[in-house]
Design a protein around this motif. Sequence first.
Motif, short mmCIF file in Angstrom:
data_model
loop_
_atom_site.label_atom_id
_atom_site.label_comp_id
_atom_site.label_asym_id
_atom_site.label_seq_id
_atom_site.Cartn_x
_atom_site.Cartn_y
_atom_site.Cartn_z
N PHE A 1 0.07 -0.17 -14.62
CA PHE A 1 0.60 -1.12 -15.61
C PHE A 1 1.26 -2.30 -14.89
O PHE A 1 1.04 -3.47 -15.22
N MET A 2 2.06 -1.98 -13.86
CA MET A 2 2.79 -3.03 -13.14
C MET A 2 1.83 -3.97 -12.38
O MET A 2 2.05 -5.17 -12.28
N LEU A 3 0.75 -3.37 -11.85
CA LEU A 3 -0.24 -4.19 -11.13
C LEU A 3 -0.98 -5.12 -12.11
O LEU A 3 -1.18 -6.30 -11.82
N ALA A 4 -1.34 -4.57 -13.27
CA ALA A 4 -2.04 -5.38 -14.28
C ALA A 4 -1.10 -6.48 -14.79
O ALA A 4 -1.54 -7.61 -15.06
N ALA A 5 0.18 -6.16 -14.88
CA ALA A 5 1.17 -7.14 -15.33
C ALA A 5 1.27 -8.28 -14.31
O ALA A 5 1.28 -9.46 -14.67
N ARG A 6 1.30 -7.93 -13.05
CA ARG A 6 1.37 -8.93 -11.97
C ARG A 6 0.19 -9.91 -12.07
O ARG A 6 0.36 -11.12 -11.98
N LYS B 1 9.29 -16.29 -12.76
CA LYS B 1 9.43 -17.73 -12.51
C LYS B 1 8.62 -18.02 -11.25
O LYS B 1 9.02 -17.66 -10.14
N GLY B 2 7.46 -18.63 -11.42
CA GLY B 2 6.54 -18.81 -10.31
C GLY B 2 5.78 -17.51 -10.08
O GLY B 2 6.21 -16.45 -10.57
N THR B 3 4.68 -17.59 -9.38
CA THR B 3 3.87 -16.37 -9.20
C THR B 3 3.55 -16.12 -7.72
O THR B 3 2.70 -15.31 -7.39
N ASP B 4 4.25 -16.85 -6.82
CA ASP B 4 3.93 -16.79 -5.39
C ASP B 4 4.74 -15.69 -4.70
O ASP B 4 5.69 -15.98 -3.99
N PHE B 5 4.39 -14.45 -4.93
CA PHE B 5 5.09 -13.35 -4.29
C PHE B 5 4.36 -12.92 -3.02
O PHE B 5 3.13 -13.00 -2.96
N LYS B 6 5.15 -12.48 -2.04
CA LYS B 6 4.56 -12.21 -0.71
C LYS B 6 4.63 -10.72 -0.36
O LYS B 6 5.44 -9.99 -0.92
N PRO B 7 3.82 -10.32 0.61
CA PRO B 7 3.94 -8.94 1.10
C PRO B 7 5.35 -8.69 1.63
O PRO B 7 5.96 -9.58 2.21
N ALA B 8 5.86 -7.47 1.42
CA ALA B 8 7.20 -7.11 1.92
C ALA B 8 7.10 -6.69 3.38
O ALA B 8 6.03 -6.27 3.84
N LYS B 9 8.22 -6.81 4.08
CA LYS B 9 8.27 -6.29 5.47
C LYS B 9 8.46 -4.79 5.39
O LYS B 9 9.38 -4.30 4.75
N ARG B 10 7.59 -4.07 6.03
CA ARG B 10 7.70 -2.61 6.08
C ARG B 10 7.53 -2.17 7.53
O ARG B 10 6.87 -2.86 8.32
N PRO B 11 8.08 -1.03 7.90
CA PRO B 11 7.88 -0.52 9.26
C PRO B 11 6.39 -0.31 9.51
O PRO B 11 5.63 -0.06 8.56
N PRO B 12 5.95 -0.43 10.77
CA PRO B 12 4.52 -0.24 11.08
C PRO B 12 4.02 1.11 10.53
O PRO B 12 4.75 2.10 10.57
N LEU C 1 -2.08 -5.76 -4.66
CA LEU C 1 -1.44 -4.57 -4.06
C LEU C 1 -0.33 -4.94 -3.08
O LEU C 1 0.57 -4.14 -2.83
N THR C 2 -0.39 -6.13 -2.50
CA THR C 2 0.62 -6.49 -1.50
C THR C 2 1.67 -7.47 -2.04
O THR C 2 2.58 -7.85 -1.30
N SER C 3 1.55 -7.86 -3.30
CA SER C 3 2.52 -8.86 -3.79
C SER C 3 3.16 -8.45 -5.12
O SER C 3 3.77 -9.28 -5.78
N THR C 4 2.99 -7.20 -5.49
CA THR C 4 3.66 -6.72 -6.71
C THR C 4 5.06 -6.23 -6.32
O THR C 4 5.23 -5.09 -5.90
N ARG C 5 6.00 -7.15 -6.39
CA ARG C 5 7.38 -6.89 -5.96
C ARG C 5 8.23 -6.47 -7.15
O ARG C 5 7.85 -6.66 -8.30
N ALA C 6 9.41 -5.92 -6.84
CA ALA C 6 10.42 -5.70 -7.87
C ALA C 6 11.00 -7.08 -8.21
O ALA C 6 11.69 -7.68 -7.39
N VAL C 7 10.67 -7.57 -9.40
CA VAL C 7 11.09 -8.93 -9.78
C VAL C 7 12.37 -8.84 -10.61
O VAL C 7 12.39 -8.22 -11.68
N ARG C 8 13.43 -9.42 -10.07
CA ARG C 8 14.72 -9.37 -10.79
C ARG C 8 15.26 -10.77 -10.97
O ARG C 8 15.36 -11.26 -12.08
N LYS C 9 15.57 -11.45 -9.85
CA LYS C 9 16.16 -12.79 -9.96
C LYS C 9 15.18 -13.81 -10.50
O LYS C 9 15.58 -14.84 -11.03
#
Length: 218
Positions: free
Chosen positions: A145-150, A192-203, A11-19
Amino acid sequence: MKLNLSADEVLTSTRAVRKRLDFDKPVELEVIKECMEYAVQAPTGSNMQGWQWLFVTDQAKKDAIADLYRQGWEMYTSMDQAAMNLEVENQAQQDRVADSATYLAENFHKVPVMLIPCMPGRLDGLPNMAATSTYGSIQPGAWSFMLAARERGLGTAWTTIHLMFEEQAAEILEIPFAEVTQIALITIGYSKGTDFKPAKRPPVETVMHLDSWGNRPS
Ligand SMILES: Cc1cc2nc3c(=O)[nH]c(=O)nc-3n(C[C@H](O)[C@H](O)[C@H](O)COP(=O)(O)O)c2cc1C
């Protein structure tokens, strides 16, 4: 292959993967079907699974959709962002997103699989309850779908730009435009790689209200 991430990690690392999308690694239909098994577990209004899921893998069709996307992207980037009333809190992050989104637009035809979630009917001019019930009856599934893909090492990105030319896309894909609404276009490929991190969001307190609009939780 599964990454065995915890639910919280997914839930915290499913980012928009483009590059970091691997354009050269094919995505098996088998893994797409596996992700679909999770997508269809999502909630829908009145338990009506009216959804349809169109996957595009044919190169000629992807080329044609990518052309529409690029036209839309040019229009979008030439719009006055201030006039669109977009408040930008984190300019550096926003610049990175713009750079990444431009990269995706330029390489859109190389995306291994494009997913267009669809719902029956046209939504133009519908009252809020009907419109949100329709969108809300497929967006949770598409996100699942996107979470299962991640979890399976795939990277996805939710996009809407091609919808500026929804009717032309419908023609390319033989979708009956008068009867079916395209909700999004989700790009899919191995990351490319699977080490995605939580995004910075406002509190979270800055977007929460407690009991009345004017009351924020501390
Ligand atoms: C409704 C919606 C529309 C979006 N449309 C696009 C799009 O057309 N093109 C694109 O590259 N990204 C698009 N995105 C992805 C967002 O830019 C992305 O989710 C956001 O920058 C946050 O990044 P993150 O998902 O990695 O946290 C869209 C996301 C949503 C939810």
